[in-house]
Design an enzyme around this catalytic site. Structure first.
Site, PDB file in Angstrom:
ATOM      1  N   GLU A   1       5.121  -3.045  -5.208  1.00  0.00           N
ATOM      2  CA  GLU A   1       5.780  -3.566  -4.008  1.00  0.00           C
ATOM      3  C   GLU A   1       5.931  -5.078  -3.976  1.00  0.00           C
ATOM      4  O   GLU A   1       6.768  -5.594  -3.240  1.00  0.00           O
ATOM      5  CB  GLU A   1       5.035  -3.081  -2.760  1.00  0.00           C
ATOM      6  CG  GLU A   1       5.118  -1.567  -2.602  1.00  0.00           C
ATOM      7  CD  GLU A   1       4.335  -1.034  -1.416  1.00  0.00           C
ATOM      8  OE1 GLU A   1       3.653  -1.828  -0.720  1.00  0.00           O
ATOM      9  OE2 GLU A   1       4.417   0.186  -1.185  1.00  0.00           O
TER      10      GLU A   1
ATOM     11  N   GLU B   1      11.515  -8.803   1.835  1.00  0.00           N
ATOM     12  CA  GLU B   1      10.884 -10.110   1.622  1.00  0.00           C
ATOM     13  C   GLU B   1       9.437  -9.880   1.225  1.00  0.00           C
ATOM     14  O   GLU B   1       8.798  -8.929   1.700  1.00  0.00           O
ATOM     15  CB  GLU B   1      10.860 -10.952   2.908  1.00  0.00           C
ATOM     16  CG  GLU B   1      12.183 -11.429   3.421  1.00  0.00           C
ATOM     17  CD  GLU B   1      11.997 -12.259   4.679  1.00  0.00           C
ATOM     18  OE1 GLU B   1      11.492 -13.400   4.583  1.00  0.00           O
ATOM     19  OE2 GLU B   1      12.317 -11.743   5.762  1.00  0.00           O
TER      20      GLU B   1
ATOM     21  N   GLU C   1       0.090   0.059  -6.103  1.00  0.00           N
ATOM     22  CA  GLU C   1       1.037  -0.157  -5.007  1.00  0.00           C
ATOM     23  C   GLU C   1       1.350  -1.641  -4.826  1.00  0.00           C
ATOM     24  O   GLU C   1       2.496  -2.012  -4.569  1.00  0.00           O
ATOM     25  CB  GLU C   1       0.492   0.437  -3.708  1.00  0.00           C
ATOM     26  CG  GLU C   1       0.529   1.955  -3.665  1.00  0.00           C
ATOM     27  CD  GLU C   1       1.925   2.526  -3.422  1.00  0.00           C
ATOM     28  OE1 GLU C   1       2.846   1.777  -3.013  1.00  0.00           O
ATOM     29  OE2 GLU C   1       2.098   3.735  -3.641  1.00  0.00           O
TER      30      GLU C   1
ATOM     31  N   GLY D   1       0.821  -1.203   0.000  1.00  0.00           N
ATOM     32  CA  GLY D   1       0.000   0.000   0.000  1.00  0.00           C
ATOM     33  C   GLY D   1       0.847   1.242   0.000  1.00  0.00           C
ATOM     34  O   GLY D   1       2.069   1.185   0.152  1.00  0.00           O
TER      35      GLY D   1
ATOM     36  N   ASP E   1      11.841  10.674   8.119  1.00  0.00           N
ATOM     37  CA  ASP E   1      13.142  11.315   8.329  1.00  0.00           C
ATOM     38  C   ASP E   1      13.228  12.713   7.742  1.00  0.00           C
ATOM     39  O   ASP E   1      14.006  13.534   8.209  1.00  0.00           O
ATOM     40  CB  ASP E   1      14.270  10.471   7.720  1.00  0.00           C
ATOM     41  CG  ASP E   1      14.524   9.188   8.486  1.00  0.00           C
ATOM     42  OD1 ASP E   1      14.053   9.063   9.628  1.00  0.00           O
ATOM     43  OD2 ASP E   1      15.208   8.310   7.928  1.00  0.00           O
TER      44      ASP E   1
ATOM     45  N   PRO F   1      -6.954  10.188  13.852  1.00  0.00           N
ATOM     46  CA  PRO F   1      -6.069  11.361  13.911  1.00  0.00           C
ATOM     47  C   PRO F   1      -4.949  11.208  14.938  1.00  0.00           C
ATOM     48  O   PRO F   1      -4.000  11.994  14.945  1.00  0.00           O
ATOM     49  CB  PRO F   1      -7.011  12.509  14.273  1.00  0.00           C
ATOM     50  CG  PRO F   1      -8.166  11.861  14.944  1.00  0.00           C
ATOM     51  CD  PRO F   1      -8.304  10.491  14.323  1.00  0.00           C
TER      52      PRO F   1
END
Length: 155
Positions: free
Chosen positions: A68, A121, A64, A48, A92, A85
């Site tokens: 992925e 993996e 996605e 996702g 980062d 929320p």
């Protein structure tokens, strides 16, 4: 880029962005669930990510998953809507993203299982094996919502 998840943590940084996202619980013909081990936190997760301009949320989940895991999937339902929320992701680069995600149910229709630059993996698991895997609480909630077969309350 590293990421840290905060859920109901009074020490979490304040959100500074809200991005629509989608994930997928992909189930094969044997009833196994597809999971990937993420590069950014080492945890097992559903495929996702963030929605792009010009695509729908189901299209986001399909894209996605392909990016992925290498698999092409077809969306066949909705597992739930997640918009707590008090659940934020701190990256980062300084972004602190409030969660807003739809989790879809999908089935594989093609492709070949492979890792991506976001995963170390990618594997199929029996549902009973998922409980022992390290994963963040938000992903575990989605998996548990799928296993319970009951769409959670919107919220």
């Amino acid at each position: 880029m590293g990421r840290r998840d905060y859920e109901n943590d009074p020490h979490a940084p304040a959100a500074n962005s809200l991005v629509p996202a989608a994930s997928a619980v992909v189930i094969d013909e044997a009833g196994r669930i597809l999971l990937q081990r993420r590069v950014d936190n080492g945890m097992w997760a559903l495929p996702g990510g963030a929605m792009n301009l010009g695509e729908s949320l189901p299209e986001c989940a399909v894209r996605e998953t392909r990016e992925e895991t290498g698999l092409d999937v077809e969306v066949v339902g909705i597992v739930g809507t997640y918009s707590n929320p008090r659940h934020v992701f701190a990256y980062d680069d300084g972004e602190v993203r409030q969660e807003f995600s739809i989790c879809f149910l999908a089935r594989p229709v093609g492709g070949r299982l492979t890792v991506s630059e976001e995963s170390t993996e990618v594997r199929w698991f029996e549902p009973s094996a998922v409980d022992a895997l390290p994963m963040v609480s938000g992903v575990r909630k989605r998996v548990n919502d799928w296993r319970s077969g009951v769409m959670p309350a919107i919220g």
